[in-house]
Design a protein around this motif. Sequence first.
Motif, PDB file in Angstrom:
ATOM      1  N   GLY A  67       0.897  -1.644  -0.100  1.00 46.24           N
ATOM      2  CA  GLY A  67      -0.192  -0.678   0.051  1.00 46.24           C
ATOM      3  C   GLY A  67       1.345   1.626   0.179  1.00 46.24           C
ATOM      4  O   GLY A  67      -0.069   2.422   0.586  1.00 46.24           O
ATOM      5  N   ARG A  68       2.315   0.985  -0.397  1.00 49.21           N
ATOM      6  CA  ARG A  68       2.966   2.563  -0.294  1.00 49.21           C
ATOM      7  C   ARG A  68       2.549   2.672  -1.652  1.00 49.21           C
ATOM      8  O   ARG A  68       2.732   2.448  -1.941  1.00 49.21           O
ATOM      9  N   THR A  69       2.680   4.670  -1.502  1.00 40.71           N
ATOM     10  CA  THR A  69       2.486   5.642  -2.628  1.00 40.71           C
ATOM     11  C   THR A  69       4.383   5.641  -3.076  1.00 40.71           C
ATOM     12  O   THR A  69       5.037   5.303  -2.500  1.00 40.71           O
ATOM     13  N   TYR A  70       4.694   4.962  -4.593  1.00 37.59           N
ATOM     14  CA  TYR A  70       5.322   5.609  -4.829  1.00 37.59           C
ATOM     15  C   TYR A  70       5.526   6.373  -6.526  1.00 37.59           C
ATOM     16  O   TYR A  70       4.145   6.662  -6.489  1.00 37.59           O
ATOM     17  N   ALA A  71       6.464   6.827  -7.326  1.00 38.83           N
ATOM     18  CA  ALA A  71       6.623   6.958  -7.948  1.00 38.83           C
ATOM     19  C   ALA A  71       6.534   6.776  -9.689  1.00 38.83           C
ATOM     20  O   ALA A  71       7.872   5.980  -8.950  1.00 38.83           O
ATOM     21  N   CYS A  72       6.083   6.481 -10.610  1.00 36.74           N
ATOM     22  CA  CYS A  72       6.963   5.137 -11.272  1.00 36.74           C
ATOM     23  C   CYS A  72       7.414   6.007 -13.161  1.00 36.74           C
ATOM     24  O   CYS A  72       6.240   6.964 -13.652  1.00 36.74           O
ATOM     25  N   LYS A  73       8.584   6.348 -13.383  1.00 37.21           N
ATOM     26  CA  LYS A  73       8.749   6.630 -14.306  1.00 37.21           C
ATOM     27  C   LYS A  73       8.917   5.511 -15.689  1.00 37.21           C
ATOM     28  O   LYS A  73       9.476   4.544 -15.804  1.00 37.21           O
ATOM     29  N   SER A  74       7.756   6.049 -16.863  1.00 39.22           N
ATOM     30  CA  SER A  74       7.677   4.853 -17.863  1.00 39.22           C
ATOM     31  C   SER A  74       8.313   5.748 -18.473  1.00 39.22           C
ATOM     32  O   SER A  74       8.432   7.248 -19.108  1.00 39.22           O
ATOM     33  N   ILE A  75       9.479   5.093 -19.176  1.00 40.66           N
ATOM     34  CA  ILE A  75      10.500   5.748 -20.403  1.00 40.66           C
ATOM     35  C   ILE A  75       9.880   5.085 -22.126  1.00 40.66           C
ATOM     36  O   ILE A  75      10.197   3.854 -22.418  1.00 40.66           O
ATOM     37  N   TYR A  76       9.656   5.644 -22.793  1.00 41.07           N
ATOM     38  CA  TYR A  76       9.210   4.889 -23.923  1.00 41.07           C
ATOM     39  C   TYR A  76      10.547   4.845 -24.946  1.00 41.07           C
ATOM     40  O   TYR A  76      11.532   5.200 -25.221  1.00 41.07           O
ATOM     41  N   LYS A  77      11.354   3.549 -25.201  1.00 42.64           N
ATOM     42  CA  LYS A  77      11.804   2.234 -25.565  1.00 42.64           C
ATOM     43  C   LYS A  77      12.620   3.471 -26.541  1.00 42.64           C
ATOM     44  O   LYS A  77      13.422   3.529 -26.837  1.00 42.64           O
ATOM     45  N   SER A  78      11.082   3.172 -27.728  1.00 42.67           N
ATOM     46  CA  SER A  78      11.655   4.254 -28.720  1.00 42.67           C
ATOM     47  C   SER A  78      12.152   5.412 -29.481  1.00 42.67           C
ATOM     48  O   SER A  78      13.102   5.711 -30.279  1.00 42.67           O
ATOM     49  N   GLU A  79      12.056   5.811 -27.936  1.00 37.70           N
ATOM     50  CA  GLU A  79      12.412   7.240 -28.121  1.00 37.70           C
ATOM     51  C   GLU A  79      14.069   7.890 -27.409  1.00 37.70           C
ATOM     52  O   GLU A  79      14.236   8.745 -27.686  1.00 37.70           O
TER      53      GLU A  79
END
Length: 133
Positions: A67-79
């Motif tokens: 239940g802990r809150t985090y940040a999810c950094k999503s990186i588009y690999k084609s970029e």
Amino acid sequence: IHPSGGRGDVARSQASRDNIEPYALHKEKPRAISVGLNVADDYVVFPEVLGRGHYGCVRECIHRHTGRTYACKSIYKSEISRLDHLQNEIRLLSEMNHRCITKMVDCYEDIDYVHIVMEKYTGGELFDKIIDC
């Protein structure tokens, strides 16, 4: 939830059929960090974007078990033109342990994205704070 709105299913069977390696970051797993294929297996990733950059975006997420809150950094690999730079960033983040630097919690890679789960900090963009000084 995948940044594109879908779930980010993995096309592993096609990769083995075509005899290619789709998951370039799985060659070297960061130490003490679990590398998974689907961030949605372990986290609920909210659709609201907290921040956006050249290569992707950051969303809030909650670990399904703790239940802990985090940040999810999503990186588009084609970029990304050089995946080795991204591999190096993940390696450095996994080894970093300093009170003034955000800690990486998990890392996931699917066919299109690399998702880096990190401690979540509030208060706005650091770059904006520096510019305002």
